[in-house]
Write a protein that holds these residues in place. Structure first.
Motif, PDB file in Angstrom:
ATOM      1  N   LEU A  41      74.716  17.462 -34.654  1.00 20.22           N
ATOM      2  CA  LEU A  41      74.289  18.541 -35.550  1.00 20.22           C
ATOM      3  C   LEU A  41      74.853  18.359 -36.950  1.00 20.22           C
ATOM      4  N   ASP A  42      76.102  17.908 -37.047  1.00 22.06           N
ATOM      5  CA  ASP A  42      76.683  17.600 -38.353  1.00 22.06           C
ATOM      6  C   ASP A  42      75.876  16.506 -39.040  1.00 22.06           C
ATOM      7  N   PHE A  43      75.527  15.475 -38.281  1.00 22.66           N
ATOM      8  CA  PHE A  43      74.780  14.357 -38.850  1.00 22.66           C
ATOM      9  C   PHE A  43      73.407  14.809 -39.333  1.00 22.66           C
ATOM     10  N   LEU A  44      72.738  15.615 -38.543  1.00 24.64           N
ATOM     11  CA  LEU A  44      71.429  16.136 -38.942  1.00 24.64           C
ATOM     12  C   LEU A  44      71.542  16.975 -40.212  1.00 24.64           C
ATOM     13  N   SER A  45      72.566  17.796 -40.287  1.00 25.44           N
ATOM     14  CA  SER A  45      72.791  18.599 -41.494  1.00 25.44           C
ATOM     15  C   SER A  45      73.056  17.706 -42.702  1.00 25.44           C
ATOM     16  N   PHE A  46      73.816  16.644 -42.503  1.00 27.96           N
ATOM     17  CA  PHE A  46      74.090  15.685 -43.577  1.00 27.96           C
ATOM     18  C   PHE A  46      72.789  15.062 -44.081  1.00 27.96           C
ATOM     19  N   VAL A  47      71.951  14.589 -43.169  1.00 24.95           N
ATOM     20  CA  VAL A  47      70.689  13.945 -43.559  1.00 24.95           C
ATOM     21  C   VAL A  47      69.786  14.936 -44.290  1.00 24.95           C
TER      22      VAL A  47
END
Length: 86
Positions: A41-47
């Motif tokens: 979820l952090d990675f998706l938010s980053f992207v």
């Protein structure tokens, strides 16, 4: 966008998702998801943040480029040089 600007926007986008990210412990070719303990979820938010901040379309198949700071910056530079923005 040059490489320095791209690295800055990548780091700023990560910092919006993980405010206490320690970039001093992160080399340009380190897998930042592991080092910063980013979950999916952090990675998706980053992207999503990165796409919004740059205006560059980032598709699911593009996420393979976002494993390191260097790879992420390279992707952004390539896309801006090719005029592939929204």
């Amino acid at each position: 966008m040059n490489r320095t600007e791209a690295l800055d926007v990548v780091k700023e986008s990560i910092a919006r998702v993980i405010p206490d990210a320690d970039f001093g412990a992160l080399g340009p070719d380190d897998a930042f998801r592991d080092v910063l303990e980013m979950d999916s979820l952090d990675f998706l938010s980053f992207v999503e943040t990165l796409g919004e901040r740059t205006g560059i379309r980032i598709d699911d198949e593009d996420t393979v480029f976002f494993t390191t700071l260097s790879g992420s910056a390279g992707f952004l530079v390539d896309r801006t040089e090719n005029g592939d923005v929204r």
